[in-house]
Design a protein around this motif. Structure first.
Motif, PDB file in Angstrom:
ATOM      1  N   MET A  89     -11.239  12.149  37.529  1.00  0.00           N
ATOM      2  CA  MET A  89     -11.077  11.648  38.898  1.00  0.00           C
ATOM      3  C   MET A  89     -10.629  10.202  38.850  1.00  0.00           C
ATOM      4  N   ASP A  90     -10.205   9.681  40.011  1.00  0.00           N
ATOM      5  CA  ASP A  90      -9.995   8.247  40.146  1.00  0.00           C
ATOM      6  C   ASP A  90     -11.348   7.552  40.008  1.00  0.00           C
ATOM      7  N   TYR A  91     -11.334   6.274  39.678  1.00  0.00           N
ATOM      8  CA  TYR A  91     -12.584   5.561  39.443  1.00  0.00           C
ATOM      9  C   TYR A  91     -13.524   5.624  40.647  1.00  0.00           C
TER      10      TYR A  91
ATOM     11  N   SER B  84     -22.212  13.966  35.173  1.00  0.00           N
ATOM     12  CA  SER B  84     -22.867  13.236  34.081  1.00  0.00           C
ATOM     13  C   SER B  84     -21.822  12.829  33.058  1.00  0.00           C
ATOM     14  N   ASP B  85     -22.253  12.075  32.062  1.00  0.00           N
ATOM     15  CA  ASP B  85     -21.431  11.690  30.907  1.00  0.00           C
ATOM     16  C   ASP B  85     -20.093  11.067  31.292  1.00  0.00           C
ATOM     17  N   PRO B  86     -20.056  10.014  32.100  1.00  0.00           N
ATOM     18  CA  PRO B  86     -18.771   9.426  32.483  1.00  0.00           C
ATOM     19  C   PRO B  86     -18.139   8.643  31.319  1.00  0.00           C
ATOM     20  N   ALA B  87     -16.834   8.599  31.303  1.00  0.00           N
ATOM     21  CA  ALA B  87     -16.106   7.745  30.371  1.00  0.00           C
ATOM     22  C   ALA B  87     -14.930   7.144  31.118  1.00  0.00           C
ATOM     23  N   TRP B  88     -14.860   5.826  31.137  1.00  0.00           N
ATOM     24  CA  TRP B  88     -13.836   5.108  31.896  1.00  0.00           C
ATOM     25  C   TRP B  88     -12.547   5.031  31.096  1.00  0.00           C
ATOM     26  N   SER B  89     -11.427   5.245  31.753  1.00  0.00           N
ATOM     27  CA  SER B  89     -10.126   5.154  31.088  1.00  0.00           C
ATOM     28  C   SER B  89      -9.698   3.705  30.968  1.00  0.00           C
ATOM     29  N   PRO B  90      -8.685   3.440  30.132  1.00  0.00           N
ATOM     30  CA  PRO B  90      -8.003   2.140  30.232  1.00  0.00           C
ATOM     31  C   PRO B  90      -7.212   2.097  31.521  1.00  0.00           C
ATOM     32  N   LEU B  91      -6.629   0.941  31.827  1.00  0.00           N
ATOM     33  CA  LEU B  91      -5.734   0.856  32.979  1.00  0.00           C
ATOM     34  C   LEU B  91      -4.598   1.859  32.817  1.00  0.00           C
ATOM     35  N   LEU B  92      -4.225   2.501  33.910  1.00  0.00           N
ATOM     36  CA  LEU B  92      -3.172   3.492  33.847  1.00  0.00           C
ATOM     37  C   LEU B  92      -1.827   2.821  33.589  1.00  0.00           C
TER      38      LEU B  92
ATOM     39  N   ASP C 287      -7.145   0.645  39.179  1.00  0.00           N
ATOM     40  CA  ASP C 287      -6.151   1.672  38.853  1.00  0.00           C
ATOM     41  C   ASP C 287      -6.518   2.351  37.542  1.00  0.00           C
ATOM     42  N   THR C 288      -7.626   3.074  37.575  1.00  0.00           N
ATOM     43  CA  THR C 288      -8.160   3.746  36.399  1.00  0.00           C
ATOM     44  C   THR C 288      -8.698   5.120  36.793  1.00  0.00           C
ATOM     45  N   ARG C 289      -9.033   5.905  35.780  1.00  0.00           N
ATOM     46  CA  ARG C 289      -9.656   7.199  36.001  1.00  0.00           C
ATOM     47  C   ARG C 289     -10.945   7.285  35.198  1.00  0.00           C
ATOM     48  N   VAL C 290     -11.743   8.265  35.531  1.00  0.00           N
ATOM     49  CA  VAL C 290     -12.990   8.530  34.819  1.00  0.00           C
ATOM     50  C   VAL C 290     -13.029  10.013  34.485  1.00  0.00           C
ATOM     51  N   VAL C 291     -13.266  10.322  33.217  1.00  0.00           N
ATOM     52  CA  VAL C 291     -13.502  11.705  32.827  1.00  0.00           C
ATOM     53  C   VAL C 291     -15.012  11.891  32.733  1.00  0.00           C
ATOM     54  N   TYR C 292     -15.507  13.054  33.128  1.00  0.00           N
ATOM     55  CA  TYR C 292     -16.944  13.269  33.187  1.00  0.00           C
ATOM     56  C   TYR C 292     -17.251  14.757  33.090  1.00  0.00           C
ATOM     57  N   VAL C 293     -18.537  15.083  33.055  1.00  0.00           N
ATOM     58  CA  VAL C 293     -18.975  16.473  33.048  1.00  0.00           C
ATOM     59  C   VAL C 293     -19.436  16.834  34.449  1.00  0.00           C
ATOM     60  N   ALA C 294     -18.717  17.733  35.101  1.00  0.00           N
ATOM     61  CA  ALA C 294     -19.104  18.223  36.426  1.00  0.00           C
ATOM     62  C   ALA C 294     -20.188  19.285  36.255  1.00  0.00           C
TER      63      ALA C 294
ATOM     64  N   ALA D 125     -12.169   9.873  43.947  1.00  0.00           N
ATOM     65  CA  ALA D 125     -11.105  10.639  44.603  1.00  0.00           C
ATOM     66  C   ALA D 125     -10.282  11.419  43.577  1.00  0.00           C
ATOM     67  N   ASN D 126      -9.515  12.372  44.070  1.00  0.00           N
ATOM     68  CA  ASN D 126      -8.559  13.136  43.250  1.00  0.00           C
ATOM     69  C   ASN D 126      -9.211  13.846  42.066  1.00  0.00           C
ATOM     70  N   VAL D 127     -10.264  14.575  42.308  1.00  0.00           N
ATOM     71  CA  VAL D 127     -10.948  15.309  41.242  1.00  0.00           C
ATOM     72  C   VAL D 127     -10.081  16.463  40.753  1.00  0.00           C
ATOM     73  N   GLN D 128      -9.965  16.602  39.440  1.00  0.00           N
ATOM     74  CA  GLN D 128      -9.286  17.724  38.810  1.00  0.00           C
ATOM     75  C   GLN D 128     -10.193  18.273  37.708  1.00  0.00           C
ATOM     76  N   TYR D 129     -10.258  19.584  37.591  1.00  0.00           N
ATOM     77  CA  TYR D 129     -11.084  20.202  36.556  1.00  0.00           C
ATOM     78  C   TYR D 129     -10.219  20.538  35.349  1.00  0.00           C
ATOM     79  N   LEU D 130     -10.724  20.181  34.177  1.00  0.00           N
ATOM     80  CA  LEU D 130      -9.969  20.332  32.942  1.00  0.00           C
ATOM     81  C   LEU D 130     -10.387  21.561  32.139  1.00  0.00           C
ATOM     82  N   THR D 131     -11.614  22.026  32.321  1.00  0.00           N
ATOM     83  CA  THR D 131     -12.096  23.235  31.654  1.00  0.00           C
ATOM     84  C   THR D 131     -12.849  24.077  32.673  1.00  0.00           C
TER      85      THR D 131
END
Length: 442
Positions: free
Chosen positions: A193-195, A433-441, A171-178, A198-204
């Motif tokens: 996105m989810d780890y 590229s450049d993934p960063a794992w979130s803490p538990l949601l 139950d985490t997400r990953v922020v990355y560079v698309a 799934a559920n990809v959202q673009y932030l910029t």
């Protein structure tokens, strides 16, 4: 290494609501010897739909739970075609003999109801087939219709933790560079996105280059490096509003490679001035900055220890890229990398016992781990270009970037267990590229 978990009580969650269904305890074992493991076979019959409208979501939830567990490499799902007895009632007695006959060691049963208000309620139980008893308390989770994937991940987290004894991470997400476009003109934008992709959202958007996003400890903010002004500047984004502001504008100098402290109140980063790069920290409340290093070399890629007392970073002060550890307040640094090749992008494990890193040697790139004193170095991967590790919040799995060779080469996200097992691509569309794992949601 052997994981043995004696299971008794259910864990508490915040966010998606959880309640207890029933209780009893028993043991299950996963044994890992010299990095080789026989995955534990489990059965996950489709969760029972308790009312009309719940059948489709019950099917999807069951699939996600099974995929989470199988994706670890520690579990093997028994196909439904092998089942002897169906599960049509959540409260019916378990036919242990039928599940034992197909060699299921763990049995997962569940039920799903969909309310007229759009809420979804899911309850599950985990059974040790060979001891003929439930493992831990059954639990019930509730959430909105759009929360069904999160609920599935929480169910899988419970099962994973009870059998392995390790912390959850589904139950985490990953922020990355698309990434998109040709290799020599690649467009980059922040995405989340989810780890599991799934559920990809673009932030910029892709109007400017962005690099190296990093989560805050609370998972509500992101630090990243932006080239919006033509050269690197640190920005901080609030995820709730998806709004960003510049951070650490130090007299026009380039700032990059930021990372939060464990309490979220401080940011450590690199500043490049007059051809020299040093580490600085900034108190986010006061805006006060402190210079941490002062050497005629390049210091970058800082990462805090989980207790916030130390920082690991890369420096070429010895002649090429190596890893060093120093106090979070600056001062003398101790070199911890001594193998052949160059070391970079160190990241302290959430457990506090290891540092992950990128290593380049003999024309190959590797993701590796070592103890925090530099001992027990172990390379987990090898390829044309592997770089930028990030830890799952339980300290068991590492995600990183792998780029293929050639003019048409593209970046993709991969994950690997800290034993070097279970190397797998993260299923997603497009380059990343450049993934960063979130803490538990929460």
């Amino acid at each position: 290494m052997t994981f043995i978990r004696s299971l008794c009580i259910a864990l508490a969650f915040t966010g998606v609501a959880a309640t207890t269904v029933s209780a009893q305890s028993g043991p299950l074992r996963i044994t890992i010897t010299d990095g080789v493991i026989e995955p534990l076979p489990f059965a996950a019959p489709v969760f029972v739909a308790e009312n009309s409208g719940a059948a489709e979501v019950a099917q999807r939830i069951t699939q996600v739970v099974a995929a989470d567990l199988s994706g670890t490499g520690l579990f093997r799902e028994i196909p439904s075609s092998a089942f002897i007895s169906p599960v049509t009632n959540f409260d019916a007695p378990v036919a242990y003999a039928d599940w034992k006959a197909i060699n299921a060691q763990a049995l997962i049963t569940g039920a799903v109801s969909a309310g007229s208000d759009g809420r979804v309620n899911v309850k599950f139980r985990l059974y040790d087939v060979f001891s003929g008893a439930p493992l831990g308390d059954g639990m019930q989770f509730g959430g909105g219709q759009g929360d069904w994937r999160r609920i599935a991940h929480k169910v899988a987290d419970q099962i994973y933790g009870r059998i392995t004894g390790e912390g959850p991470y589904f139950d985490t997400r990953v922020v990355y560079v698309a990434e998109s476009g040709p290799k020599d003109a690649r467009l980059k934008r922040l995405a989340i996105m989810d780890y599991d992709g799934a559920n990809v959202q673009y932030l910029t958007d892709s109007s400017t280059i962005v690099l190296a996003p990093r989560f805050s400890p609370g998972g509500d903010r992101i630090l990243y490096t932006s080239f919006e002004t033509g050269f690197p500047r640190i920005k901080m984004m609030d995820l709730a509003s998806v709004s960003s502001k510049a951070l650490a504008d130090l007299q026009g100098n380039m700032t990059f490679a930021p990372r939060f402290s464990p309490d979220g109140g401080t940011v450590v980063f690199s500043v490049s001035q007059d051809g020299n790069t040093d580490l600085y920290s900034m108190n986010l409340s006061s805006g006060q900055t402190t210079r941490l290093t002062n050497a005629p070399s390049i210091e970058t890629a800082p990462s805090f220890s989980p207790d916030g007392s130390q920082i690991v970073f890369e420096s070429d002060r010895s002649g090429n890229q190596q890893l060093y550890v120093m106090s979070a307040g600056g001062g003398d640094a101790t070199r911890i990398s001594f193998g052949e090749g160059r070391y970079g992008t160190p990241v302290w494990s959430p457990r506090g016992d290891m540092v992950a890193f990128t290593k380049q040697n003999a024309g190959r790139f590797h993701i590796g781990v070592m103890r925090t004193d530099g001992s027990e170095e172990r390379l987990l991967t090898a390829s044309f270009l592997d770089e930028g590790p990030t830890w799952a919040p339980n300290g068991r799995v590492i995600m990183f970037t792998r780029e293929s060779a050639g003019a048409g080469g593209a970046a993709q996200l991969y994950s690997v267990d800290i034993s070097g097992r279970n190397l797998r691509a993260v299923p997603m569309e497009g380059g990343a590229s450049d993934p960063a794992w979130s803490p538990l949601l929460p």
